[in-house]
Design an enzyme around this catalytic site. Structure first.
Site, PDB file in Angstrom:
ATOM      1  N   HIS A 165      14.604   2.961  89.083  1.00  0.00           N
ATOM      2  CA  HIS A 165      16.019   3.249  88.790  1.00  0.00           C
ATOM      3  C   HIS A 165      16.706   3.697  90.069  1.00  0.00           C
ATOM      4  O   HIS A 165      16.255   4.654  90.716  1.00  0.00           O
ATOM      5  CB  HIS A 165      16.122   4.325  87.710  1.00  0.00           C
ATOM      6  CG  HIS A 165      15.462   3.919  86.431  1.00  0.00           C
ATOM      7  ND1 HIS A 165      16.167   3.404  85.369  1.00  0.00           N
ATOM      8  CD2 HIS A 165      14.152   3.909  86.052  1.00  0.00           C
ATOM      9  CE1 HIS A 165      15.320   3.112  84.388  1.00  0.00           C
ATOM     10  NE2 HIS A 165      14.090   3.399  84.779  1.00  0.00           N
ATOM     11  N   HIS A 174      13.215  -1.264  78.464  1.00  0.00           N
ATOM     12  CA  HIS A 174      12.351  -0.100  78.288  1.00  0.00           C
ATOM     13  C   HIS A 174      11.896  -0.014  76.828  1.00  0.00           C
ATOM     14  O   HIS A 174      12.738  -0.007  75.919  1.00  0.00           O
ATOM     15  CB  HIS A 174      13.088   1.184  78.655  1.00  0.00           C
ATOM     16  CG  HIS A 174      13.195   1.427  80.128  1.00  0.00           C
ATOM     17  ND1 HIS A 174      13.864   0.594  80.968  1.00  0.00           N
ATOM     18  CD2 HIS A 174      12.691   2.427  80.899  1.00  0.00           C
ATOM     19  CE1 HIS A 174      13.774   1.057  82.208  1.00  0.00           C
ATOM     20  NE2 HIS A 174      13.066   2.171  82.197  1.00  0.00           N
ATOM     21  N   ASP A 177       9.285   3.985  88.853  1.00  0.00           N
ATOM     22  CA  ASP A 177      10.278   4.485  87.888  1.00  0.00           C
ATOM     23  C   ASP A 177      11.366   5.344  88.555  1.00  0.00           C
ATOM     24  O   ASP A 177      12.482   4.852  88.768  1.00  0.00           O
ATOM     25  CB  ASP A 177       9.563   5.257  86.765  1.00  0.00           C
ATOM     26  CG  ASP A 177      10.262   5.162  85.429  1.00  0.00           C
ATOM     27  OD1 ASP A 177      11.272   4.451  85.334  1.00  0.00           O
ATOM     28  OD2 ASP A 177       9.787   5.809  84.466  1.00  0.00           O
ATOM     29  N   ASP A 178      11.059   6.595  88.844  1.00  0.00           N
ATOM     30  CA  ASP A 178      12.017   7.523  89.480  1.00  0.00           C
ATOM     31  C   ASP A 178      11.205   8.403  90.438  1.00  0.00           C
ATOM     32  O   ASP A 178      10.903   9.568  90.125  1.00  0.00           O
ATOM     33  CB  ASP A 178      12.694   8.412  88.421  1.00  0.00           C
ATOM     34  CG  ASP A 178      13.366   7.593  87.320  1.00  0.00           C
ATOM     35  OD1 ASP A 178      14.487   7.112  87.554  1.00  0.00           O
ATOM     36  OD2 ASP A 178      12.743   7.425  86.252  1.00  0.00           O
ATOM     37  N   HIS A 201      10.399  -2.177  88.735  1.00  0.00           N
ATOM     38  CA  HIS A 201      10.942  -1.159  87.831  1.00  0.00           C
ATOM     39  C   HIS A 201      11.159   0.147  88.583  1.00  0.00           C
ATOM     40  O   HIS A 201      10.245   0.963  88.684  1.00  0.00           O
ATOM     41  CB  HIS A 201       9.961  -0.999  86.662  1.00  0.00           C
ATOM     42  CG  HIS A 201      10.306   0.089  85.689  1.00  0.00           C
ATOM     43  ND1 HIS A 201       9.528   0.342  84.575  1.00  0.00           N
ATOM     44  CD2 HIS A 201      11.309   0.991  85.631  1.00  0.00           C
ATOM     45  CE1 HIS A 201      10.042   1.338  83.889  1.00  0.00           C
ATOM     46  NE2 HIS A 201      11.134   1.764  84.513  1.00  0.00           N
ATOM     47  N   GLU A 214       7.375   3.573  75.615  1.00  0.00           N
ATOM     48  CA  GLU A 214       7.214   4.734  76.503  1.00  0.00           C
ATOM     49  C   GLU A 214       7.303   6.004  75.632  1.00  0.00           C
ATOM     50  O   GLU A 214       6.336   6.715  75.475  1.00  0.00           O
ATOM     51  CB  GLU A 214       8.302   4.718  77.585  1.00  0.00           C
ATOM     52  CG  GLU A 214       8.246   5.911  78.555  1.00  0.00           C
ATOM     53  CD  GLU A 214       9.499   6.038  79.426  1.00  0.00           C
ATOM     54  OE1 GLU A 214      10.566   5.529  79.051  1.00  0.00           O
ATOM     55  OE2 GLU A 214       9.404   6.716  80.473  1.00  0.00           O
TER      56      GLU A 214
HETATM   57  N1  ADE Z   1      16.110   6.232  83.018  1.00  0.00           N
HETATM   58  C1  ADE Z   1      15.550   6.617  84.175  1.00  0.00           C
HETATM   59  N2  ADE Z   1      14.214   6.677  84.047  1.00  0.00           N
HETATM   60  C2  ADE Z   1      13.920   6.321  82.772  1.00  0.00           C
HETATM   61  C3  ADE Z   1      12.726   6.161  82.009  1.00  0.00           C
HETATM   62  N3  ADE Z   1      11.519   6.401  82.537  1.00  0.00           N
HETATM   63  N4  ADE Z   1      12.819   5.790  80.728  1.00  0.00           N
HETATM   64  C4  ADE Z   1      14.012   5.552  80.182  1.00  0.00           C
HETATM   65  N5  ADE Z   1      15.173   5.667  80.841  1.00  0.00           N
HETATM   66  C5  ADE Z   1      15.125   6.042  82.128  1.00  0.00           C
HETATM   67 ZN    ZN Z   2      12.313   3.313  83.793  1.00  0.00          ZN
END
Ligand code: ADE
Ligand code: ZN
Length: 333
Positions: A15, A193, A274-275, A13, A196
């Site tokens: 992006h 997703h 995630d990012d 996971h 969250e």
């Molecule tokens: N797009 C990028 N990161 C995300 C996240 N944590 N939750 C939902 N969409 C996303």
């Molecule tokens: Zn994500």
């Protein structure tokens, strides 16, 4: 902080546009002769965002600077090489055809760049990468069904799965049933997703989508014990991103994170970033967080990786090859 754990790591996971560090975004903007979008950075090294919806907007601004197949190749290559240097053997990259389309790239050009990045990173380090095609809830149902249909019409061995990101609280999963049916019918592994920025009802809605066997996050299922039991019973795999959850305020601290409770309840868990440059932890550092804050020793961390290999949407020969290396010392560290 202690060192990054010396175990093989896998990430299901992350992006793709969200892996690009500010320095790379600056480099790509300069190469493409485009200005840095207003509001993107707090300073040269830090993306500017204040809450989840603002984060999604900042993400879109950063993605708008990634313009060419070469850019996508560089984003993927640089990320995978960094992962390999932390002992990561396998990464599933969440790609977004909508973001590529927004900058005028065809899906073929977008993919060509990503595939080249995967091939070049494998040649340089041995790391394996695969692609999940993602739809974005807040881009709407029509865009989602178009992206799913395009993915179904363009099978490729590296494109193994389908995901849905974006504004979970504002756009219910059920509206995207057809998009998931198209992807699932095309043989793509499905994850979504949920759990969250919305609670158990959103997790249940994601589980009702065709083909969903994993959840991106899913952690707020913990608010409903019957749902936790159902996740354990079904073997649904959660792609948990502890640092993202703390940074975005889903939980106030690592101490308040439900990772240990979910693990104890028998839910299958993996770790992911995630990012990473937005939230401040790499995949290696997420393993370190799990050791320091959730009490996982090396054997338990290897089990997290084993779960990820098992739940990966890659072909079984690739998963078997990865699993054979589980007890070796990862190269890169
Ligand atoms: N797009 C990028 N990161 C995300 C996240 N944590 N939750 C939902 N969409 C996303
Ligand atoms: Zn994500």
């Amino acid at each position: 902080m202690t060192a990054i754990p010396d175990v093989p790591k896998a990430e299901l996971h992350v992006h793709l546009e969200g892996t690009a560090r500010p320095e790379l975004i600056h480099r790509l903007a300069q190469r493409n002769g485009v200005p840095i979008p207003d509001g993107l950075f707090a300073d040269a090294e830090t993306f500017h965002w204040t809450d989840f919806l603002h984060f999604l907007g900042t993400y879109d601004l950063a993605a708008s600077v990634i313009r060419t197949a070469q850019d996508y190749r560089d984003v993927v290559y640089e990320y995978l090489v960094q992962c390999a240097a932390e002992g990561t053997t396998y990464v599933e990259l969440i790609s977004s055809p909508d973001h590529a389309r927004n900058v005028g790239l065809s899906e073929q050009e977008h993919r060509d760049g990503i595939f080249q990045g995967i091939d070049d990173a494998r040649a340089a380090t041995g790391i394996e990468g695969r692609v999940l095609v993602s739809i974005v809830r807040n881009f709407g149902v029509e865009a989602a069904e178009r992206v799913a249909a395009e993915a179904a019409a363009m099978p490729h061995p590296y494109v193994v799965g389908f995901n849905m990101a974006g504004d979970e609280a504002g756009f219910p999963a059920g509206d995207f049933t057809r998009a998931f049916a198209i992807a699932h019918d095309a043989g793509l592994g499905c994850t979504c997703h949920a759990g969250e920025h919305a609670g158990p009802e959103s997790v249940r809605a994601a589980l009702a989508l065709p083909g969903v066997v994993r959840l991106s996050h899913g952690v707020r299922a913990v608010e409903d014990p019957a749902l936790v039991a159902e996740l354990a019973e079904r073997g649904t795999v959660l792609e948990v991103c502890p640092t993202s959850n703390v940074a975005l305020g889903v939980y106030p601290s690592y101490a308040a994170h439900p990772f240990p409770a979910l693990l104890e309840a028998g839910v299958a868990l993996t770790l992911a970033s995630d990012d990473p440059p937005y939230f401040g932890a790499t995949i290696g550092e997420e393993y370190q967080v799990a050791r320091e804050h959730f009490g996982l020793d090396d054997a338990a961390l290897r089990q997290i990786t084993a779960t990820a290999y098992d739940a990966a949407f890659a072909d079984s020969a690739t998963r078997d090859r990865l699993a054979k290396g589980l007890h070796t010392r990862p190269s890169g560290l």
